[in-house]
Design an enzyme around this catalytic site. Structure first.
Site, PDB file in Angstrom:
ATOM      1  N   LYS A  22     -38.266  64.002 -48.160  1.00 31.84           N
ATOM      2  CA  LYS A  22     -38.259  64.814 -46.931  1.00 31.84           C
ATOM      3  C   LYS A  22     -38.854  64.056 -45.752  1.00 31.84           C
ATOM      4  O   LYS A  22     -38.252  63.979 -44.686  1.00 31.84           O
ATOM      5  CB  LYS A  22     -39.063  66.096 -47.162  1.00 31.84           C
ATOM      6  CG  LYS A  22     -39.470  66.797 -45.897  1.00 31.84           C
ATOM      7  CD  LYS A  22     -40.504  67.887 -46.163  1.00 31.84           C
ATOM      8  CE  LYS A  22     -41.166  68.349 -44.886  1.00 31.84           C
ATOM      9  NZ  LYS A  22     -42.488  67.810 -44.644  1.00 31.84           N
ATOM     10  N   ASN A  23     -40.042  63.491 -45.942  1.00 31.33           N
ATOM     11  CA  ASN A  23     -40.715  62.903 -44.779  1.00 31.33           C
ATOM     12  C   ASN A  23     -40.095  61.579 -44.334  1.00 31.33           C
ATOM     13  O   ASN A  23     -40.391  61.102 -43.241  1.00 31.33           O
ATOM     14  CB  ASN A  23     -42.224  62.781 -45.024  1.00 31.33           C
ATOM     15  CG  ASN A  23     -42.883  64.160 -44.968  1.00 31.33           C
ATOM     16  OD1 ASN A  23     -42.277  65.125 -44.484  1.00 31.33           O
ATOM     17  ND2 ASN A  23     -44.100  64.266 -45.467  1.00 31.33           N
ATOM     18  N   CYS A 117     -45.657  73.193 -40.330  1.00 33.32           N
ATOM     19  CA  CYS A 117     -46.642  73.846 -41.178  1.00 33.32           C
ATOM     20  C   CYS A 117     -47.997  73.871 -40.502  1.00 33.32           C
ATOM     21  O   CYS A 117     -48.456  72.881 -39.961  1.00 33.32           O
ATOM     22  CB  CYS A 117     -46.773  73.101 -42.504  1.00 33.32           C
ATOM     23  SG  CYS A 117     -45.474  73.529 -43.652  1.00 33.32           S
ATOM     24  N   ARG A 123     -53.396  69.667 -35.209  1.00 28.72           N
ATOM     25  CA  ARG A 123     -52.546  68.530 -35.581  1.00 28.72           C
ATOM     26  C   ARG A 123     -52.221  67.771 -34.301  1.00 28.72           C
ATOM     27  O   ARG A 123     -51.148  67.950 -33.717  1.00 28.72           O
ATOM     28  CB  ARG A 123     -51.286  69.022 -36.312  1.00 28.72           C
ATOM     29  CG  ARG A 123     -51.620  69.686 -37.651  1.00 28.72           C
ATOM     30  CD  ARG A 123     -50.389  70.065 -38.443  1.00 28.72           C
ATOM     31  NE  ARG A 123     -49.668  68.904 -38.939  1.00 28.72           N
ATOM     32  CZ  ARG A 123     -48.618  68.981 -39.757  1.00 28.72           C
ATOM     33  NH1 ARG A 123     -48.200  70.156 -40.171  1.00 28.72           N
ATOM     34  NH2 ARG A 123     -48.010  67.887 -40.175  1.00 28.72           N
ATOM     35  N   ASP A 308     -50.588  65.569 -49.384  1.00 31.11           N
ATOM     36  CA  ASP A 308     -49.507  66.533 -49.644  1.00 31.11           C
ATOM     37  C   ASP A 308     -49.429  66.937 -51.121  1.00 31.11           C
ATOM     38  O   ASP A 308     -48.585  67.752 -51.498  1.00 31.11           O
ATOM     39  CB  ASP A 308     -48.157  65.978 -49.158  1.00 31.11           C
ATOM     40  CG  ASP A 308     -48.129  65.848 -47.643  1.00 31.11           C
ATOM     41  OD1 ASP A 308     -48.980  66.467 -46.980  1.00 31.11           O
ATOM     42  OD2 ASP A 308     -47.267  65.112 -47.126  1.00 31.11           O
ATOM     43  N   ARG A 400     -38.482  74.606 -46.967  1.00 31.87           N
ATOM     44  CA  ARG A 400     -38.457  73.552 -45.937  1.00 31.87           C
ATOM     45  C   ARG A 400     -38.432  72.173 -46.577  1.00 31.87           C
ATOM     46  O   ARG A 400     -37.970  71.220 -45.969  1.00 31.87           O
ATOM     47  CB  ARG A 400     -39.742  73.601 -45.097  1.00 31.87           C
ATOM     48  CG  ARG A 400     -39.900  74.804 -44.231  1.00 31.87           C
ATOM     49  CD  ARG A 400     -41.178  74.679 -43.463  1.00 31.87           C
ATOM     50  NE  ARG A 400     -40.915  73.815 -42.335  1.00 31.87           N
ATOM     51  CZ  ARG A 400     -41.287  74.068 -41.086  1.00 31.87           C
ATOM     52  NH1 ARG A 400     -41.979  75.153 -40.826  1.00 31.87           N
ATOM     53  NH2 ARG A 400     -40.998  73.249 -40.117  1.00 31.87           N
TER      54      ARG A 400
HETATM   55  N1  EPU Z   1     -54.065  62.335 -36.111  1.00 29.83           N
HETATM   56  C1  EPU Z   1     -54.708  62.208 -34.915  1.00 29.83           C
HETATM   57  N2  EPU Z   1     -53.945  61.890 -33.821  1.00 29.83           N
HETATM   58  C2  EPU Z   1     -52.607  61.707 -33.880  1.00 29.83           C
HETATM   59  C3  EPU Z   1     -51.963  61.839 -35.118  1.00 29.83           C
HETATM   60  C4  EPU Z   1     -52.716  62.154 -36.230  1.00 29.83           C
HETATM   61  O1  EPU Z   1     -55.924  62.363 -34.826  1.00 29.83           O
HETATM   62  O2  EPU Z   1     -51.997  61.426 -32.853  1.00 29.83           O
HETATM   63  C5  EPU Z   1     -54.849  62.659 -37.322  1.00 29.83           C
HETATM   64  C6  EPU Z   1     -54.450  63.989 -37.915  1.00 29.83           C
HETATM   65  O3  EPU Z   1     -55.162  65.061 -37.318  1.00 29.83           O
HETATM   66  C7  EPU Z   1     -54.797  63.788 -39.379  1.00 29.83           C
HETATM   67  C8  EPU Z   1     -54.535  62.309 -39.600  1.00 29.83           C
HETATM   68  O4  EPU Z   1     -54.526  61.705 -38.319  1.00 29.83           O
HETATM   69  O5  EPU Z   1     -56.165  64.048 -39.579  1.00 29.83           O
HETATM   70  C9  EPU Z   1     -53.229  61.959 -40.311  1.00 29.83           C
HETATM   71  O6  EPU Z   1     -52.138  62.590 -39.643  1.00 29.83           O
HETATM   72  P1  EPU Z   1     -50.671  61.941 -39.639  1.00 29.83           P
HETATM   73  O7  EPU Z   1     -50.299  61.613 -38.253  1.00 29.83           O
HETATM   74  O8  EPU Z   1     -50.634  60.875 -40.661  1.00 29.83           O
HETATM   75  O9  EPU Z   1     -49.796  63.169 -40.110  1.00 29.83           O
HETATM   76  P2  EPU Z   1     -48.341  63.560 -39.605  1.00 29.83           P
HETATM   77  O10 EPU Z   1     -47.576  62.319 -39.328  1.00 29.83           O
HETATM   78  O11 EPU Z   1     -48.394  64.574 -38.537  1.00 29.83           O
HETATM   79  C10 EPU Z   1     -47.200  63.455 -41.927  1.00 29.83           C
HETATM   80  C11 EPU Z   1     -46.456  64.395 -42.815  1.00 29.83           C
HETATM   81  C12 EPU Z   1     -47.423  65.398 -43.427  1.00 29.83           C
HETATM   82  C13 EPU Z   1     -48.529  64.665 -44.155  1.00 29.83           C
HETATM   83  C14 EPU Z   1     -49.194  63.639 -43.251  1.00 29.83           C
HETATM   84  C15 EPU Z   1     -50.216  62.769 -43.960  1.00 29.83           C
HETATM   85  C16 EPU Z   1     -44.300  64.530 -41.754  1.00 29.83           C
HETATM   86  C17 EPU Z   1     -43.336  65.332 -40.964  1.00 29.83           C
HETATM   87  N3  EPU Z   1     -45.457  65.102 -42.018  1.00 29.83           N
HETATM   88  O12 EPU Z   1     -47.766  64.251 -40.898  1.00 29.83           O
HETATM   89  O13 EPU Z   1     -46.640  66.097 -44.366  1.00 29.83           O
HETATM   90  O14 EPU Z   1     -49.511  65.585 -44.594  1.00 29.83           O
HETATM   91  O15 EPU Z   1     -48.200  62.763 -42.682  1.00 29.83           O
HETATM   92  O16 EPU Z   1     -49.639  62.072 -45.010  1.00 29.83           O
HETATM   93  O17 EPU Z   1     -44.019  63.408 -42.138  1.00 29.83           O
HETATM   94  C18 EPU Z   1     -45.962  67.885 -45.696  1.00 29.83           C
HETATM   95  O18 EPU Z   1     -44.974  67.224 -46.019  1.00 29.83           O
HETATM   96  O19 EPU Z   1     -46.311  68.932 -46.278  1.00 29.83           O
HETATM   97  C19 EPU Z   1     -46.801  67.442 -44.573  1.00 29.83           C
HETATM   98  C20 EPU Z   1     -47.617  68.234 -43.918  1.00 29.83           C
END
Ligand code: EPU
Length: 433
Positions: A22-23, A117, A123, A308, A400
């Site tokens: 998915k991701n 989510c 986030r 996750d 999802r």
């Molecule tokens: N963070 C920041 N600033 C940013 C971006 C992230 O402080 O600009 C922080 C976040 O608050 C968090 C950490 O960095 O504490 C990691 O966040 P990351 O950016 O890695 O998460 P994401 O890219 O928004 C993706 C997956 C999530 C998964 C995370 C971590 C997608 C669409 N989502 O989110 O997946 O938990 O990486 O591996 O790829 C899921 O699939 O259930 C899901 C939530």
């Protein structure tokens, strides 16, 4: 409104085929906007987040052609607009990738603030914005849209050091930089398998990206990306979820179409609990016969234990002998589902980022709620292991990210079915009426 009805307490036996990640899919589909030609993408999972991504692209003018259930051709040669549909884009977290891809190709993007989510806490996307700004874009928020644009239409390569290891920021900056003028270096980059997958996809379309999978990614900007064919990697988290389900229920299941290396962090923890895992080529044979033992888990960016999988492993540990500690090391908090597990008899105390899990002999079925995608997966695992009947609502979150979850579980002996029910307001209306 769909609910899952589960009669628990049955061990799982048989084989399960893992779908595309998915991701990776929700990044690679928006990345097709960078390509002036036709991309054929294979191993696409049939999940609602992917359907939404494809709809958003179609609305921007992309030609979308389904070849079969898991293969799609995307033609972004005639994109009409760089402003996404507000209602579609805000439903999904991954819509932030549209900023990187539209900005990278057209020098401008206007994308609704991403949704997705909500598992508690914020986030943020400040690291994405930091990257786009460093590449020369001006970024602002207006009327619910994030607007990004660069004067002259082309970004300029630069060095970007991420303050936090972010999957989303790493991939988004990669997309923006792929056609920037000159070289870009992303330092402190995330290393998840889907980051390597996105880099491989872009490289196969003509990009020049090196170092994906390490913490330094080097991108040499190219003039243009042209079409090609690419197959998405298998879903590490979907595979881990089925492994956790076998751990919780007992039984023996062959998990097929996986990349064993991606599973190491999950396999190691399950083995510590007493689950047997045997690796063969692209399969894992997962077996649990005896009692499970306690262990400690801390979630971390890859190659650490994935956040996750945190709700799913906590559910497994709720049934292991002894006291386990689970620490969330990626998100501020992700324990909203614990109250639901308690309804089933789990003994878990949460203090900030740590859950203290006292294993219990058994869980009992109950009506529970899926609050988000992975919390929902945890509810399914708990219900499969519990004695008696559970009723899981909020399953739209589960759908999802998990393709055909009901069918796949039924095929390995689970007693689970999806039922359509009028939602509460309709029921109330019917009663009043
Ligand atoms: N963070 C920041 N600033 C940013 C971006 C992230 O402080 O600009 C922080 C976040 O608050 C968090 C950490 O960095 O504490 C990691 O966040 P990351 O950016 O890695 O998460 P994401 O890219 O928004 C993706 C997956 C999530 C998964 C995370 C971590 C997608 C669409 N989502 O989110 O997946 O938990 O990486 O591996 O790829 C899921 O699939 O259930 C899901 C939530």
């Amino acid at each position: 409104m769909t609910k899952y009805i589960v009669q628990g307490g049955k061990p799982l036996f048989g084989e399960v085929e893992i779908s595309g990640a998915k991701n990776a899919a929700v990044a690679i589909i928006p990345a097709a906007l960078l390509v002036d030609g036709v991309c054929r993408i294979e191993n696409i999972p049939q999940i609602s987040d992917v359907t939404l991504c494809l709809k958003i692209l179609e609305d921007l003018g992309a030609g979308i052609r389904s070849i079969n259930r898991h293969t799609v051709e995307i033609d972004c040669s005639h994109i009409r607009s760089t402003r996404t549909n507000y209602d579609l884009a805000r439903k999904i977290r991954a819509s932030y990738y549209l900023i990187g891809s539209l900005l990278g190709r057209f020098g401008e993007a206007s994308v609704a603030m991403p949704g997705g989510c909500n598992f508690g806490g914020v986030r943020p996307i400040d690291q994405h914005v930091k990257g786009f700004t460093a590449l020369g874009a001006k970024v602002s928020v207006e009327g619910g849209f994030i607007n990004a644009a660069v004067e002259g239409g082309r970004l300029k390569g630069t060095n970007i050091y991420l303050d936090v290891v972010s999957v989303g920021a790493t991939m988004n900056i990669m997309m923006a930089a792929v056609m920037a003028e000159g070289n870009t270096v992303i330092e402190n980059a995330a290393k998840e398998p889907h980051i390597v997958d996105l880099a491989n996809f872009l490289n196969s379309m003509g990009a020049n990206i090196r170092g994906a999978g390490t913490d330094t990614i080097k991108i040499r900007g190219v003039e243009k990306l042209t079409g090609g064919s690419y197959a998405i990697i298998p879903d590490q988290i979907e595979a881990g979820t089925y492994m956790a389900a076998v751990a919780a229920t007992g039984g023996q299941v062959l998990v097929k179409n996986i990349i064993p290396k991606h599973m190491d962090c999950i396999t190691a923890k399950l083995q510590e609990c007493g689950v047997e895992v045997e690796e063969q080529d692209d399969t894992l044979l997962v077996r649990r016969t005896g009692k499970m033992q306690r262990t400690n888990v801390k979630t971390l960016p890859y190659p650490g234990f994935p956040t996750d999988m945190q709700p799913q492993i906590t559910t497994v540990l709720a049934l292991a002998e002894g006291t386990s500690l689970v620490t969330e090391g990626v998100w501020g908090s992700r324990y909203r589902y614990v109250d639901e597990l308690k309804r089933m008899g789990a003994n878990i105390q949460v203090d900030d980022k740590t859950a203290v899990v006292e294993g219990v002999e058994y869980l009992t079925g109950a009506p529970v709620q899926a609050y988000d995608l992975r919390a929902g997966a945890a509810m399914v695992i708990a219900a499969l292991a519990a004695r008696g009947q559970s009723e899981i609502s909020g399953v739209q979150y589960i759908e999802r990210g998990y393709e055909d979850i009901v069918e796949k579980l039924r095929a390995i002996g689970a007693d689970i079915r999806a039922v359509e029910e009028p939602d509460d307001s309709e029921t109330l209306q019917a009663r009043i009426g």
